[in-house]
Design an enzyme around this catalytic site. Structure first.
Site, PDB file in Angstrom:
ATOM      1  N   GLU A 202      57.386 118.621  24.695  1.00 34.94           N
ATOM      2  CA  GLU A 202      57.133 119.431  25.895  1.00 34.94           C
ATOM      3  C   GLU A 202      56.950 120.920  25.606  1.00 34.94           C
ATOM      4  O   GLU A 202      57.651 121.771  26.171  1.00 34.94           O
ATOM      5  CB  GLU A 202      58.235 119.205  26.929  1.00 34.94           C
ATOM      6  CG  GLU A 202      58.253 117.765  27.447  1.00 34.94           C
ATOM      7  CD  GLU A 202      59.129 117.575  28.679  1.00 34.94           C
ATOM      8  OE1 GLU A 202      59.962 118.474  28.978  1.00 34.94           O
ATOM      9  OE2 GLU A 202      58.979 116.542  29.353  1.00 34.94           O
ATOM     10  N   GLU A 290      58.368 109.261  28.151  1.00 38.37           N
ATOM     11  CA  GLU A 290      59.533 109.420  29.035  1.00 38.37           C
ATOM     12  C   GLU A 290      59.104 109.077  30.443  1.00 38.37           C
ATOM     13  O   GLU A 290      58.041 109.497  30.904  1.00 38.37           O
ATOM     14  CB  GLU A 290      60.069 110.863  29.030  1.00 38.37           C
ATOM     15  CG  GLU A 290      60.829 111.290  27.804  1.00 38.37           C
ATOM     16  CD  GLU A 290      61.375 112.714  27.944  1.00 38.37           C
ATOM     17  OE1 GLU A 290      61.657 113.140  29.098  1.00 38.37           O
ATOM     18  OE2 GLU A 290      61.493 113.408  26.922  1.00 38.37           O
TER      19      GLU A 290
END
Length: 334
Positions: A202, A290
């Site tokens: 991220e 995720e």
């Protein structure tokens, strides 16, 4: 087998590979700086989930016909590569099912003794998992060795979480990330379970400097290991321009949780359009690394609401149901 010899007193490298009723031994002269040895194994037993075949490798440094030093380690024979919208293990498409794990256990924290580690793997097998990502740092040697023995596919990831790309400190961050990658690959490259390298999790890749930053890291990773795909894990999706030169697309998605909270009827169609747009842009296999919802154990609601066990179940079920319909999706990690 590649051996670096900094001491001129060694004259030969003996390499042996034993297992499944066969033993191959060869000896190679050590030139200045080291030696690269190749063994051909007839009718090799390949490593894969469900058949985690491991051979015993022994490497000996020799002088005047005598062994001066040696190392032994279990190794697996397998291939991994990306072709079109598939990840191929030993030439066959593989689907990664599992988790973004953490090295964490109640009452023990980051330390996982063998019994806790074994329980973790038993639980993953029980729910049908065959893989995990080392979120968000390399795991212990013991963890990687157990993945080898039990046949789990691993995406090895560096500790580079939430990177930002302002000019101040950027050179220092790049230096650290290069160190992370080099140390991770040097330590874990001999594990057959490790099938992909993740450069970061991220990153805030909105600035143009991000693309140059990750191109540098990808080139380093490939120079250290030409046998595994390289990726990063993004929350940006189509805006993550670095996916253009990486091998696979990994995205984290939480529609129905952080956006469209509590409304899966809006969340699932948005997820579908988003995934299609990502594949349409990059034309590479996509892993959703995720997704999911928090739940308070024992909290129930009908109809399902956020933080109830029913909402968690429905969200995960509907995500998986959607992703199974998309042939370019090659992995799902909760």
């Amino acid at each position: 087998v590649k051996a670096l010899a900094t001491n001129a007193k060694y004259s030969a490298l003996r390499v042996s590979l034993e297992g499944f009723g066969s033993k191959t031994i060869r000896e190679f002269p050590i030139q200045s700086g080291g030696c690269t040895a190749f063994l051909k194994i007839p009718k090799a037993k390949f490593w894969a989930p469900g058949s985690p075949n491991l051979y015993q490798l022994k490497v000996e440094l020799r002088r005047a016909g005598k062994t001066i030093d040696q190392i032994k380690l279990p190794v697996g024979i397998r291939t991994i590569k990306v072709k079109k919208n598939h990840i191929l293990l030993n030439g066959k498409p593989i689907f990664l099912k599992g988790f973004g794990r953490h090295e964490d256990f109640p009452g023990m924290g980051r330390y996982l003794p063998p019994r806790a580690l074994k329980k973790d793997y038993q639980n993953m097998k029980w729910v049908g998992a065959n893989s995990f990502r080392t979120t968000h740092y390399p795991y212990s040697d013991e963890d990687m060795a157990m993945a080898d023995r039990l046949g789990f596919l691993v995406i090895g990831e560096t500790p580079a979480v939430g990177l930002f790309f302002k000019k101040a400190g950027l050179a220092r961050r790049l230096k650290l990330c290069r160190q992370f990658i080099q140390e991770m690959i040097e330590r874990d490259k001999n594990h057959p379970s490790v099938v992909m390298w993740s450069l970061a999790n991220e990153p805030h890749s909105h600035r143009p400097a991000a693309k140059t930053f990750f191109k540098n890291l990808a080139q380093l990773a490939r120079s250290l290991d030409k046998t595994r795909p390289v990726t990063l894990v993004s929350y940006l999706g189509t805006a993550e321009d670095s996916f253009r030169f990486l091998d696979a697309v990994c995205v984290n998605r939480y529609y129905g949780w952080y956006s469209e909270p509590g409304d899966l009827n809006k969340a699932i169609p948005r997820l579908s359009k988003d995934l299609d747009a990502i594949f349409r842009k990059f034309k590479k296999p996509v892993l959703v690394t995720e997704f999911g919802a928090d739940a308070i154990p024992g909290s129930h609601a009908n109809p399902p609401i956020m933080f109830s066990e029913e909402y968690q179940k429905e969200m995960i079920s509907r995500y998986i149901g959607l992703m199974k319909k998309k042939p370019y999706i090659v992995g799902t990690h909760v």
